[in-house]
Design a protein around this motif. Sequence first.
Motif, PDB file in Angstrom:
ATOM      1  N   TRP A 163       0.833  -1.196   0.000  1.00  0.00           N
ATOM      2  CA  TRP A 163       0.000   0.000   0.000  1.00  0.00           C
ATOM      3  C   TRP A 163       0.874   1.255   0.000  1.00  0.00           C
ATOM      4  CZ3 TRP A 163      -4.638  -0.407  -1.665  1.00  0.00           C
ATOM      5  CH2 TRP A 163      -5.424  -1.522  -1.367  1.00  0.00           C
ATOM      6  N   ALA A 164       1.993   1.198   0.713  1.00  0.00           N
ATOM      7  CA  ALA A 164       2.921   2.335   0.708  1.00  0.00           C
ATOM      8  C   ALA A 164       3.512   2.547  -0.685  1.00  0.00           C
ATOM      9  CB  ALA A 164       4.026   2.122   1.732  1.00  0.00           C
ATOM     10  N   ASP A 165       3.790   1.440  -1.388  1.00  0.00           N
ATOM     11  CA  ASP A 165       4.285   1.549  -2.762  1.00  0.00           C
ATOM     12  C   ASP A 165       3.246   2.235  -3.648  1.00  0.00           C
ATOM     13  OD1 ASP A 165       6.710   0.335  -2.232  1.00  0.00           O
ATOM     14  OD2 ASP A 165       6.035  -1.656  -2.845  1.00  0.00           O
TER      15      ASP A 165
END
Length: 244
Positions: free
Chosen positions: A52-54
């Motif tokens: 999700w951070a990516d």
Amino acid sequence: MNHDDQVLDDPVGRSLRGRHARFARRLGRAAAYLPEAATFSAVSADPDAAEWADLAGLIGPGELADMFSCPATPPPDWEPVFSLEGRQMIWSGTARSDGSPAETGTETGTETEIGAGVVELGAESVAEMLDLVARTRPGPFWPRTHELGTYLGIRDNGRLVAMAGERLRPPGWTEISAVCTASEARGRGHAARLVGALVARIVARGERPFLHVAEANTGAIALYERLGFTTRKQVTFRGFRIPC
């Protein structure tokens, strides 16, 4: 040709990893279309916090993550922007529109007429396509969306009044999308003719057609069923605002 329908559980991701790789932008395991082609994003079936951070890093803070039909739940600080119930339909091969085109066409100006008044649309028609989409609102369509596949149209006295085309391309399948008709040209069978023409082209390539439709669009669902499409599954189209 592979007609495994399991690839339709992740039509965006499988398209971006395959025939639409040239339209993809990536960071880690997250992927998204180039924004001028489509807004859709993709993550794995069970994304972790790093993935999700990516995706957040790929799309950018404050931007919209259009998850299309992906059922994965994003982090709690991702603000829901829209949620729309719909269905995914696949062509059963049991019906065909009478408007299916011939295999060859004739040149008409800068476009190719392929039968039943249907013309193939190209880059020279983008402004008209965007205008028709703005007036009919069939779903997302951007300046390079037409590059994702073949787009067909119908003209009335030179003016584009109906169109439909090919969008997502998971292995063995092609999605029919952007089916729309101007209000003044409805009731003439244009949508059926265009969808039938696209079905004929897709099947001729050894692929199978599928599409997505909003659950509330009962008229379109009835049309697609008459043309041989059956419901594969219910889906929810969702978008989220990435936190700043």
